[in-house]
Design a protein around this motif. Structure first.
Motif, PDB file in Angstrom:
ATOM      1  N   LEU A  49     -40.512  27.710  44.629  1.00 26.55           N
ATOM      2  CA  LEU A  49     -41.876  27.715  44.964  1.00 26.55           C
ATOM      3  C   LEU A  49     -42.994  27.997  43.630  1.00 26.55           C
ATOM      4  CD1 LEU A  49     -44.030  26.626  46.820  1.00 26.55           C
ATOM      5  CD2 LEU A  49     -44.337  28.874  47.796  1.00 26.55           C
ATOM      6  N   THR A  50     -42.507  29.088  43.169  1.00 29.22           N
ATOM      7  CA  THR A  50     -43.290  29.644  42.048  1.00 29.22           C
ATOM      8  C   THR A  50     -43.090  28.874  40.783  1.00 29.22           C
ATOM      9  OG1 THR A  50     -43.330  31.889  42.935  1.00 29.22           O
ATOM     10  CG2 THR A  50     -43.791  31.520  40.526  1.00 29.22           C
ATOM     11  N   GLY A  51     -41.794  28.519  40.542  1.00 33.76           N
ATOM     12  CA  GLY A  51     -41.360  27.742  39.364  1.00 33.76           C
ATOM     13  C   GLY A  51     -42.036  26.249  39.384  1.00 33.76           C
ATOM     14  N   THR A  52     -41.871  25.589  40.547  1.00 27.28           N
ATOM     15  CA  THR A  52     -42.514  24.327  40.785  1.00 27.28           C
ATOM     16  C   THR A  52     -43.769  24.327  40.505  1.00 27.28           C
ATOM     17  OG1 THR A  52     -40.684  23.743  42.505  1.00 27.28           O
ATOM     18  CG2 THR A  52     -42.674  22.292  42.600  1.00 27.28           C
ATOM     19  N   LYS A  53     -44.661  25.321  40.996  1.00 30.42           N
ATOM     20  CA  LYS A  53     -46.116  25.179  40.835  1.00 30.42           C
ATOM     21  C   LYS A  53     -46.242  25.332  39.216  1.00 30.42           C
ATOM     22  CE  LYS A  53     -47.701  26.935  45.282  1.00 30.42           C
ATOM     23  NZ  LYS A  53     -48.284  28.275  45.945  1.00 30.42           N
ATOM     24  N   LYS A  54     -45.687  26.122  38.734  1.00 32.50           N
ATOM     25  CA  LYS A  54     -45.850  26.368  37.042  1.00 32.50           C
ATOM     26  C   LYS A  54     -45.447  25.106  36.269  1.00 32.50           C
ATOM     27  CE  LYS A  54     -44.714  29.854  33.485  1.00 32.50           C
ATOM     28  NZ  LYS A  54     -43.926  31.067  33.066  1.00 32.50           N
ATOM     29  N   LEU A  55     -44.539  24.654  36.781  1.00 35.44           N
ATOM     30  CA  LEU A  55     -44.022  23.137  35.817  1.00 35.44           C
ATOM     31  C   LEU A  55     -45.062  22.289  36.128  1.00 35.44           C
ATOM     32  CD1 LEU A  55     -40.041  23.188  36.619  1.00 35.44           C
ATOM     33  CD2 LEU A  55     -41.154  23.538  34.504  1.00 35.44           C
ATOM     34  N   ARG A  56     -45.525  21.978  37.269  1.00 38.90           N
ATOM     35  CA  ARG A  56     -46.494  20.965  37.712  1.00 38.90           C
ATOM     36  C   ARG A  56     -47.790  21.304  36.800  1.00 38.90           C
ATOM     37  NH1 ARG A  56     -45.976  20.360  44.355  1.00 38.90           N
ATOM     38  NH2 ARG A  56     -44.344  18.927  44.134  1.00 38.90           N
ATOM     39  N   LYS A  57     -48.154  22.528  36.699  1.00 33.08           N
ATOM     40  CA  LYS A  57     -49.322  23.041  36.021  1.00 33.08           C
ATOM     41  C   LYS A  57     -49.228  22.797  34.282  1.00 33.08           C
ATOM     42  CE  LYS A  57     -52.460  26.812  35.033  1.00 33.08           C
ATOM     43  NZ  LYS A  57     -52.863  28.254  35.221  1.00 33.08           N
ATOM     44  N   LEU A  58     -47.957  22.920  34.095  1.00 32.74           N
ATOM     45  CA  LEU A  58     -47.846  22.695  32.503  1.00 32.74           C
ATOM     46  C   LEU A  58     -47.589  21.298  32.027  1.00 32.74           C
ATOM     47  CD1 LEU A  58     -45.132  25.462  31.902  1.00 32.74           C
ATOM     48  CD2 LEU A  58     -47.414  25.543  31.130  1.00 32.74           C
ATOM     49  N   GLY A  59     -47.147  20.567  32.955  1.00 33.65           N
ATOM     50  CA  GLY A  59     -46.921  19.124  32.755  1.00 33.65           C
ATOM     51  C   GLY A  59     -45.872  18.741  31.474  1.00 33.65           C
ATOM     52  N   VAL A  60     -44.723  18.529  31.970  1.00 36.53           N
ATOM     53  CA  VAL A  60     -43.807  18.351  30.929  1.00 36.53           C
ATOM     54  C   VAL A  60     -43.512  16.794  30.417  1.00 36.53           C
ATOM     55  CG1 VAL A  60     -40.985  18.640  30.795  1.00 36.53           C
ATOM     56  CG2 VAL A  60     -42.274  20.170  32.248  1.00 36.53           C
ATOM     57  N   ASP A  61     -43.277  17.091  29.163  1.00 37.91           N
ATOM     58  CA  ASP A  61     -43.225  15.609  28.425  1.00 37.91           C
ATOM     59  C   ASP A  61     -41.683  15.228  28.286  1.00 37.91           C
ATOM     60  OD1 ASP A  61     -46.058  15.135  26.697  1.00 37.91           O
ATOM     61  OD2 ASP A  61     -45.347  17.450  26.380  1.00 37.91           O
TER      62      ASP A  61
ATOM     63  N   ARG B  50     -36.613  17.653  41.147  1.00 34.02           N
ATOM     64  CA  ARG B  50     -37.377  18.756  40.526  1.00 34.02           C
ATOM     65  C   ARG B  50     -37.614  18.225  39.131  1.00 34.02           C
ATOM     66  NH1 ARG B  50     -33.788  23.859  41.544  1.00 34.02           N
ATOM     67  NH2 ARG B  50     -32.478  22.582  42.560  1.00 34.02           N
ATOM     68  N   SER B  51     -36.918  17.691  38.636  1.00 31.53           N
ATOM     69  CA  SER B  51     -37.131  17.102  37.059  1.00 31.53           C
ATOM     70  C   SER B  51     -38.425  15.908  37.267  1.00 31.53           C
ATOM     71  CB  SER B  51     -35.895  16.354  36.608  1.00 31.53           C
ATOM     72  OG  SER B  51     -34.822  17.369  36.218  1.00 31.53           O
ATOM     73  N   ILE B  52     -38.133  15.089  38.322  1.00 30.09           N
ATOM     74  CA  ILE B  52     -39.187  14.204  38.513  1.00 30.09           C
ATOM     75  C   ILE B  52     -40.572  14.667  38.881  1.00 30.09           C
ATOM     76  CG2 ILE B  52     -39.769  12.123  39.970  1.00 30.09           C
ATOM     77  CD1 ILE B  52     -37.629  11.615  37.796  1.00 30.09           C
ATOM     78  N   ASN B  53     -40.632  15.682  39.910  1.00 29.32           N
ATOM     79  CA  ASN B  53     -41.666  16.234  39.783  1.00 29.32           C
ATOM     80  C   ASN B  53     -42.195  16.965  38.917  1.00 29.32           C
ATOM     81  OD1 ASN B  53     -41.775  15.864  42.860  1.00 29.32           O
ATOM     82  ND2 ASN B  53     -40.560  17.624  43.316  1.00 29.32           N
ATOM     83  N   ALA B  54     -41.669  17.641  37.962  1.00 30.55           N
ATOM     84  CA  ALA B  54     -42.036  18.503  36.899  1.00 30.55           C
ATOM     85  C   ALA B  54     -42.495  17.367  35.432  1.00 30.55           C
ATOM     86  CB  ALA B  54     -40.974  19.316  36.133  1.00 30.55           C
ATOM     87  N   VAL B  55     -42.082  16.102  35.558  1.00 27.46           N
ATOM     88  CA  VAL B  55     -42.423  15.669  34.228  1.00 27.46           C
ATOM     89  C   VAL B  55     -43.738  14.676  34.529  1.00 27.46           C
ATOM     90  CG1 VAL B  55     -41.509  13.264  34.872  1.00 27.46           C
ATOM     91  CG2 VAL B  55     -41.548  13.667  32.458  1.00 27.46           C
ATOM     92  N   ARG B  56     -44.639  14.835  33.471  1.00 27.43           N
ATOM     93  CA  ARG B  56     -45.999  14.316  33.376  1.00 27.43           C
ATOM     94  C   ARG B  56     -45.960  12.781  33.484  1.00 27.43           C
ATOM     95  NH1 ARG B  56     -46.935  11.579  28.926  1.00 27.43           N
ATOM     96  NH2 ARG B  56     -46.124  12.056  27.079  1.00 27.43           N
ATOM     97  N   VAL B  57     -46.975  12.059  33.757  1.00 25.25           N
ATOM     98  CA  VAL B  57     -47.311  10.773  33.771  1.00 25.25           C
ATOM     99  C   VAL B  57     -46.865   9.982  32.427  1.00 25.25           C
ATOM    100  CG1 VAL B  57     -48.781   8.784  33.889  1.00 25.25           C
ATOM    101  CG2 VAL B  57     -48.762  10.814  35.625  1.00 25.25           C
ATOM    102  N   GLY B  58     -45.874   9.248  32.174  1.00 19.15           N
ATOM    103  CA  GLY B  58     -45.196   8.679  31.190  1.00 19.15           C
ATOM    104  C   GLY B  58     -44.313   9.587  30.228  1.00 19.15           C
ATOM    105  N   GLY B  59     -44.075  10.623  30.928  1.00 14.83           N
ATOM    106  CA  GLY B  59     -42.897  11.473  30.391  1.00 14.83           C
ATOM    107  C   GLY B  59     -41.494  11.138  30.315  1.00 14.83           C
ATOM    108  N   SER B  60     -40.502  11.756  29.854  1.00 13.42           N
ATOM    109  CA  SER B  60     -39.228  11.270  29.689  1.00 13.42           C
ATOM    110  C   SER B  60     -38.050  12.214  30.315  1.00 13.42           C
ATOM    111  CB  SER B  60     -38.708  11.071  28.286  1.00 13.42           C
ATOM    112  OG  SER B  60     -39.628  10.270  27.791  1.00 13.42           O
ATOM    113  N   VAL B  61     -37.186  11.703  31.207  1.00 11.57           N
ATOM    114  CA  VAL B  61     -36.204  12.468  31.648  1.00 11.57           C
ATOM    115  C   VAL B  61     -34.826  11.775  30.968  1.00 11.57           C
ATOM    116  CG1 VAL B  61     -34.889  13.240  33.584  1.00 11.57           C
ATOM    117  CG2 VAL B  61     -37.426  12.911  33.777  1.00 11.57           C
ATOM    118  N   ALA B  62     -34.090  12.839  30.188  1.00 11.99           N
ATOM    119  CA  ALA B  62     -32.834  12.410  29.653  1.00 11.99           C
ATOM    120  C   ALA B  62     -31.764  12.968  30.642  1.00 11.99           C
ATOM    121  CB  ALA B  62     -32.601  12.971  28.238  1.00 11.99           C
ATOM    122  N   ILE B  63     -31.163  11.927  31.176  1.00 14.50           N
ATOM    123  CA  ILE B  63     -29.927  12.263  32.229  1.00 14.50           C
ATOM    124  C   ILE B  63     -28.854  12.472  31.433  1.00 14.50           C
ATOM    125  CG2 ILE B  63     -29.037  11.347  34.319  1.00 14.50           C
ATOM    126  CD1 ILE B  63     -31.396   9.720  34.785  1.00 14.50           C
ATOM    127  N   ILE B  64     -27.988  13.773  31.551  1.00 19.19           N
ATOM    128  CA  ILE B  64     -27.096  14.176  30.983  1.00 19.19           C
ATOM    129  C   ILE B  64     -25.777  14.656  31.643  1.00 19.19           C
ATOM    130  CG2 ILE B  64     -26.167  15.512  29.149  1.00 19.19           C
ATOM    131  CD1 ILE B  64     -28.929  15.676  27.866  1.00 19.19           C
TER     132      ILE B  64
END
Length: 315
Positions: free
Chosen positions: A193-205, A218-232
């Motif tokens: 819970l703490t980690g998810t809130k922190k990621l949303r606040k930061l906004g991940v590119d 969780r990656s989808i929740n964390a990434v900002r609008v227009g951000g990128s998720v590299a699936i590896i």
């Protein structure tokens, strides 16, 4: 330079082969070090799709070594050159092997063979994830999952590029290592819970997604609008259980599968490594001897490592 007529190699059925002269467009390489990937472990327990020959599969795909013979048509390599190779095909846990000359890349001069063996898959995949399609820039937020090979290299390359790294792990001790490597934000994902809130606040590119189904929501929740998720990767054993299609569309997220990288990208990555030697030096958790290869696999399976697990094949 001379080479022996017989050499040892690991297969699932036998441990010796004849050393053949390289073909006209090939070079014969004395393998000094091999690094392990999670894919190598998955191949060993047959949970990763790969063709198994009747004579047995030679494990591992990433190596660094020394050229000991060149084919008559080879112009760009000479005996004594240090080189490395990586790719989708296993077959490098052997003392000698011939490779097509065009598939090899020079080893950065300041790296040992053990360090160089970690570059072809883990490092190149991380580089491609961050630079290959939409290059990150200074000030971008980059989320790396865990402290395995790809994640650690992504951390290092992001730091070298001036980005801000968020590192996650289930181990506070591993997070301390990530901090020493330059991560600015640390999240123990057991404190979800703490980690998810922190990621949303930061906004991940950028998210370097190595967990797969279990971590993708969780990656989808964390990434900002227009951000990128590299699936590896697919190292997580958890079930996702969330439909993230609508969120991907509404946030205009770029989802990109990353499968290693090209030879040209490898050369570009090496230039970054040479230009930033202090922050991009490969992190090796432990080096095993050739005879201890099965122990190396067991150490990889334990997931106790930080960075890479390496097998020293020859001196």
């Amino acid at each position: 330079m001379s080479y022996p007529s017989v050499a040892r190699e690991y297969r699932f059925t036998k441990l010796e082969k004849k050393v053949e002269k390289p073909r006209a467009s090939e070079v014969l390489v004395k393998v000094h070090a091999v690094s392990l990937q999670y894919r190598d472990y998955a191949i060993s327990n047959r949970s990763y799709p790969v063709a198994y020959s009747r004579t047995g599969l030679i494990p591992c795909s990433d190596m660094a070594g020394e050229i000991v013979a060149v084919g008559e048509e080879v112009k760009d390599w000479k005996v004594g050159d240090r080189t490395c190779l990586g790719g989708q095909s296993p077959g490098v846990l052997t003392e000698y092997r011939s490779f097509p000359a065009h598939s090899l890349v020079h080893v950065p001069g300041h790296l040992s063979y053990e360090e160089a063996s970690t570059l072809p898959c883990a490092a190149l995949t991380a580089y491609n994830a961050l630079i290959g399609l939409k290059p990150l820039k200074a000030g971008d937020y980059v989320l790396v999952q865990g402290t395995g090979g790809v994640s650690i290299f992504a951390l290092q390359f992001a730091v070298a590029s001036g980005a801000i790294v968020i590192a996650t792990s289930s181990s506070d001790e591993k997070l301390k290592i990530a901090a020493k490597l330059g991560a600015k934000h640390l999240i123990n994902y057991k404190k979800l819970l703490t980690g998810t809130k922190k990621l949303r606040k930061l906004g991940v590119d950028f998210v370097v997604e190595v967990g797969g189904e279990g971590t993708m929501p969780r990656s989808i929740n964390a990434v900002r609008v227009g951000g990128s998720v590299a699936i590896i990767g697919f190292v997580s054993k958890d079930q996702g259980g969330t439909d993230f299609i609508i969120q991907t569309i509404s946030k205009a997220i770029i989802l990109r599968g990353v499968y290693i990288g090209s030879v040209d990208q490898f050369r570009d990555m090496n230039r970054m490594i040479v230009a930033n030697p202090d922050v991009t030096r490969p992190v090796i958790d432990k080096v095993f001897s050739f005879e201890e290869a099965t122990k190396a696999y067991a150490h990889l399976e334990s997931q106790k490592h930080v960075g890479k697990v390496v097998i020293k094949v020859s001196a």
